[in-house]
Motif scaffolding. Structure first.
Motif, PDB file in Angstrom:
ATOM      1  N   ARG A   7       0.639  -1.119  -0.039  1.00  0.00           N
ATOM      2  CA  ARG A   7      -0.255   0.100   0.067  1.00  0.00           C
ATOM      3  C   ARG A   7       0.907   1.116  -0.087  1.00  0.00           C
ATOM      4  N   ILE A   8       0.790   2.237  -0.948  1.00  0.00           N
ATOM      5  CA  ILE A   8       1.573   3.228  -1.269  1.00  0.00           C
ATOM      6  C   ILE A   8       0.787   4.646  -1.465  1.00  0.00           C
ATOM      7  N   SER A   9       1.343   5.587  -1.057  1.00  0.00           N
ATOM      8  CA  SER A   9       0.932   6.964  -1.354  1.00  0.00           C
ATOM      9  C   SER A   9       1.424   7.419  -2.746  1.00  0.00           C
ATOM     10  N   GLY A  10       2.343   7.004  -3.131  1.00  0.00           N
ATOM     11  CA  GLY A  10       3.085   7.269  -4.348  1.00  0.00           C
ATOM     12  C   GLY A  10       4.230   6.998  -4.560  1.00  0.00           C
ATOM     13  N   ILE A  11       5.207   7.211  -5.758  1.00  0.00           N
ATOM     14  CA  ILE A  11       6.440   6.991  -6.205  1.00  0.00           C
ATOM     15  C   ILE A  11       7.114   8.090  -6.907  1.00  0.00           C
ATOM     16  N   GLU A  12       8.337   8.507  -6.535  1.00  0.00           N
ATOM     17  CA  GLU A  12       9.073   9.248  -7.202  1.00  0.00           C
ATOM     18  C   GLU A  12      10.260   8.404  -7.668  1.00  0.00           C
ATOM     19  N   PHE A  22      21.005   9.252  -7.253  1.00  0.00           N
ATOM     20  CA  PHE A  22      19.620   9.072  -7.703  1.00  0.00           C
ATOM     21  C   PHE A  22      19.042   7.986  -6.980  1.00  0.00           C
ATOM     22  N   ARG A  23      17.707   8.324  -6.524  1.00  0.00           N
ATOM     23  CA  ARG A  23      16.837   7.478  -5.604  1.00  0.00           C
ATOM     24  C   ARG A  23      15.504   6.946  -6.321  1.00  0.00           C
ATOM     25  N   TYR A  24      15.027   5.898  -6.135  1.00  0.00           N
ATOM     26  CA  TYR A  24      13.587   5.339  -6.451  1.00  0.00           C
ATOM     27  C   TYR A  24      13.189   5.572  -4.901  1.00  0.00           C
ATOM     28  N   VAL A  25      11.997   6.224  -4.921  1.00  0.00           N
ATOM     29  CA  VAL A  25      11.268   6.595  -3.565  1.00  0.00           C
ATOM     30  C   VAL A  25      10.066   6.149  -3.701  1.00  0.00           C
ATOM     31  N   ILE A  26       9.731   5.139  -2.650  1.00  0.00           N
ATOM     32  CA  ILE A  26       8.277   4.708  -2.604  1.00  0.00           C
ATOM     33  C   ILE A  26       7.634   5.444  -1.182  1.00  0.00           C
ATOM     34  N   GLN A  68      21.100   4.759  -7.736  1.00  0.00           N
ATOM     35  CA  GLN A  68      21.846   4.326  -6.963  1.00  0.00           C
ATOM     36  C   GLN A  68      21.294   3.459  -5.941  1.00  0.00           C
ATOM     37  N   GLY A  69      20.028   3.689  -5.677  1.00  0.00           N
ATOM     38  CA  GLY A  69      19.182   2.660  -4.712  1.00  0.00           C
ATOM     39  C   GLY A  69      17.910   3.076  -4.571  1.00  0.00           C
ATOM     40  N   VAL A  70      17.264   2.787  -3.414  1.00  0.00           N
ATOM     41  CA  VAL A  70      15.832   2.886  -3.201  1.00  0.00           C
ATOM     42  C   VAL A  70      15.592   3.475  -1.844  1.00  0.00           C
ATOM     43  N   THR A  71      14.537   4.494  -1.803  1.00  0.00           N
ATOM     44  CA  THR A  71      14.364   4.818  -0.421  1.00  0.00           C
ATOM     45  C   THR A  71      12.934   4.569  -0.033  1.00  0.00           C
ATOM     46  N   PHE A  72      12.692   4.278   1.326  1.00  0.00           N
ATOM     47  CA  PHE A  72      11.427   4.001   1.507  1.00  0.00           C
ATOM     48  C   PHE A  72      11.080   5.013   2.550  1.00  0.00           C
ATOM     49  N   SER A  73      10.037   5.781   2.175  1.00  0.00           N
ATOM     50  CA  SER A  73       9.626   6.963   3.105  1.00  0.00           C
ATOM     51  C   SER A  73       8.027   7.037   3.187  1.00  0.00           C
ATOM     52  N   GLY A  74       7.371   7.680   3.726  1.00  0.00           N
ATOM     53  CA  GLY A  74       6.040   7.610   4.085  1.00  0.00           C
ATOM     54  C   GLY A  74       5.213   8.675   4.048  1.00  0.00           C
ATOM     55  N   GLY A  75       4.320   8.505   5.120  1.00  0.00           N
ATOM     56  CA  GLY A  75       3.849   7.373   5.920  1.00  0.00           C
ATOM     57  C   GLY A  75       4.932   6.675   6.672  1.00  0.00           C
ATOM     58  N   GLU A  76       4.732   5.544   7.266  1.00  0.00           N
ATOM     59  CA  GLU A  76       5.527   5.054   8.135  1.00  0.00           C
ATOM     60  C   GLU A  76       5.917   3.527   7.607  1.00  0.00           C
ATOM     61  N   SER A 100      16.003   3.788   4.614  1.00  0.00           N
ATOM     62  CA  SER A 100      14.422   3.849   4.820  1.00  0.00           C
ATOM     63  C   SER A 100      14.526   5.174   5.957  1.00  0.00           C
ATOM     64  N   TYR A 101      13.477   5.932   5.720  1.00  0.00           N
ATOM     65  CA  TYR A 101      12.645   6.833   6.944  1.00  0.00           C
ATOM     66  C   TYR A 101      11.939   6.262   7.969  1.00  0.00           C
ATOM     67  N   SER A 102      12.076   6.494   9.216  1.00  0.00           N
ATOM     68  CA  SER A 102      10.971   6.026  10.202  1.00  0.00           C
ATOM     69  C   SER A 102      10.800   7.039  11.208  1.00  0.00           C
TER      70      SER A 102
END
Length: 161
Positions: A7-12, A22-26, A68-76, A100-102
């Motif tokens: 379940r996501i809010s969006g993707i950058e 450069f990051r793929y942010v979920i 370079q990688g992926v970042t998990f943001s949020g939400g939580e 990841s952010y938390s």
């Protein structure tokens, strides 16, 4: 929820502000913290957003040579550790890093991980964790990848728990 959905809010697809390179942010959907002044308040409701197909997400990551990688943001993100672990394992297998952010602190995540082992697995898959709630009274936009002075940028968080 099916094991191949998140379940996501969006993707950058190509961010330069949510971690190194450069990051793929979920942006995950659902957050219990509801920090005043949150940059992403639309991510708070757990029943909002949309269900995203993990194989499609992984295909998009794999196809972008600039990442370079992926970042998990949020939400939580740590409210959905199981599907994020599936993504993080594949991202690491591609030779890319995971941030990841938390809104939880590392210490709180370690405690929560005693009841939900996927939290500990996700911490072990992360190259960096930005932890702690956003505190408006400690807002500092000069900090690398953080919004408030209480938040920490922790390298290899799984090694610390």
């Amino acid at each position: 929820m099916a094991s191949d959905l998140l379940r996501i809010s969006g993707i950058e697809p190509e961010s330069i502000v949510d971690g190194p390179g450069f990051r793929y942010v979920i942006f995950t959907q659902g957050c219990p913290h509801r920090c005043p002044g949150c940059h992403n308040p639309q991510t708070h409701p757990f029943d909002g957003g949309e269900l995203a197909d993990i194989p499609r997400i992984l295909r998009e990551i794999r196809e972008d040579p600039l990442l370079q990688g992926v970042t998990f943001s949020g939400g939580e993100p740590f409210c959905q550790p199981e599907p994020l672990c599936a993504i993080a394992r594949e991202v690491k297998a591609m030779g890319r890093d995971v941030v990841s952010y938390s809104g939880y602190t590392l210490e709180q995540l370690a405690e929560l991980g005693k009841q939900r082992p996927a939290i500990v697995e996700l911490l072990n898959l992360c190259d960096f964790l930005i932890d702690g709630p956003y505190l408006e009274e400690q807002r500092d936009l000069t900090l690398l990848y953080r919004g408030s002075a209480n938040q920490r940028l922790i390298e290899s968080p799984g090694k610390l728990i």
